[in-house]
Scaffold this active site. Sequence first.
Site, PDB file in Angstrom:
ATOM      1  CG  LEU A   1      -1.933  -0.944   1.529  1.00 10.87           C
ATOM      2  CD1 LEU A   1      -2.457  -0.796   2.951  1.00 10.87           C
ATOM      3  CD2 LEU A   1      -3.077  -0.729   0.528  1.00 10.87           C
ATOM      4  CG  HIS A   2       2.861   3.211  -2.865  1.00  9.63           C
ATOM      5  ND1 HIS A   2       2.733   2.025  -3.525  1.00  9.63           N
ATOM      6  CD2 HIS A   2       3.021   4.150  -3.825  1.00  9.63           C
ATOM      7  CE1 HIS A   2       2.820   2.220  -4.827  1.00  9.63           C
ATOM      8  NE2 HIS A   2       2.997   3.507  -5.042  1.00  9.63           N
TER       9      HIS A   2
END
Length: 351
Positions: free
Chosen positions: A202-203
């Site tokens: 996740l980013h």
Amino acid sequence: MKIFSIVGARPQFIKLAPLSAALAPFHEEILVHTGQHYDYAMSGRMFRDLGIRNPDVHLEVQKDNSTVQVAEMILKLEKEMIRVAPDLVLVFGDTNSTLAGALAAEKCGVPLLHIEAGLRSFNRAMPEELNRVTADHIASYLFAPSPTAVSNLHKEGLTENITLTGDIMVDTLHDNLEAALQFSTMITQLGLKKNAYYLLTLHRNYNVDDAATLVHILSELGKLEETIVFPMHPRTRKMLHPNFEMPRNILLTEPLGYLDFITLEYYAAKIITDSGGIQKEAYLLKKPCITLRTETEWVETVEEKWNLLLNPGAKDLVNPIREFSAPVRQYPIFGNKVAAKMVEAINRIRL
Ligand code: UD1
Ligand code: UDP
């Protein structure tokens, strides 16, 4: 030709590696690192894993404010372009380094080649969308990874000097997978059972910059039975409250080296991500992929039913993830021997 290649973020090192190797017999390449990603795990480790030589120029632009970051990159890039006097500037993808590189090339009057041209999410809340649109409209040469990307360019009135090359990350994966599976010890180190765990990254700003959304995603994933390996991006690490109690099934790690990461992808039962590159790699490795986004640039993976778009704000993330399975059938979307095609097209450029 004297080619000025600009990289700065993790996926750009991964895209650069096979192309840089393929360019070497024909052209002089000046390798420029903007400094956008700077942790060893995000940068130095990638260079080491992929056998990329040290950059010729390191601009060391490390800024949290993206306006200041892009502005400082442009100033430093312009200075270097004047000094080096390249024939062609090369930028990859859609990061702030891509935008700065494109603008600096334009200001210096050097022709620009954009690799990964024509991708669109049609979501202007992503900084990446503006970066890629701008780079495409500045570029003199456009290398598109897929027929959809070519058609997006046509719809914006860009019709000249477009080459459908395929996606360069196909080559990186192809060149490294065998060695990764042979040498990576990640599965044993993390005590994993092959094909029985999920892999998570996740980013994206809209998933991690808002604490409530990030906590919602992780809490939902915590309800799954499977172990979820989660190499955490530094942006996410910075946003996650230190008191947040990570669900017990989520196995947190530092960002991993490329060889370790593709090994974990290879043996994962499912991949959950908001990354562009990882959606592609999931497809190439025939892994069901759940993308925690409402749209994607890699629409073919969704059309082929290997990739499920799941709104991260949805109340229930658990059941759609549990129930998602991919078809058996798959056709090659992203091409092959991409670096060779790119070099052929570059060799045909007459300045
Ligand atoms: C950037 C790209 C994104 C790409 C991603 C790949 C932009 C606008 N976005 O997002 O398209 O998918 O890289 O990973 O360029 N940080 C560290 N150490 C590092 C790198 C970053 O601590 O090595 C921190 C930065 O200080 C910053 C945050 O992480 O606070 C975000 O970094 P930034 O490069 O701005 O954007 P990414 O989210 O990494
Ligand atoms: N990757 C890696 N280590 C990790 C996570 C990802 O080497 O811990 C690699 C992954 O294999 C893929 C690329 O990084 O090739 C994707 O980059 P990222 O998700 O940072 O950016 P995006 O593709 O979304 O721009």
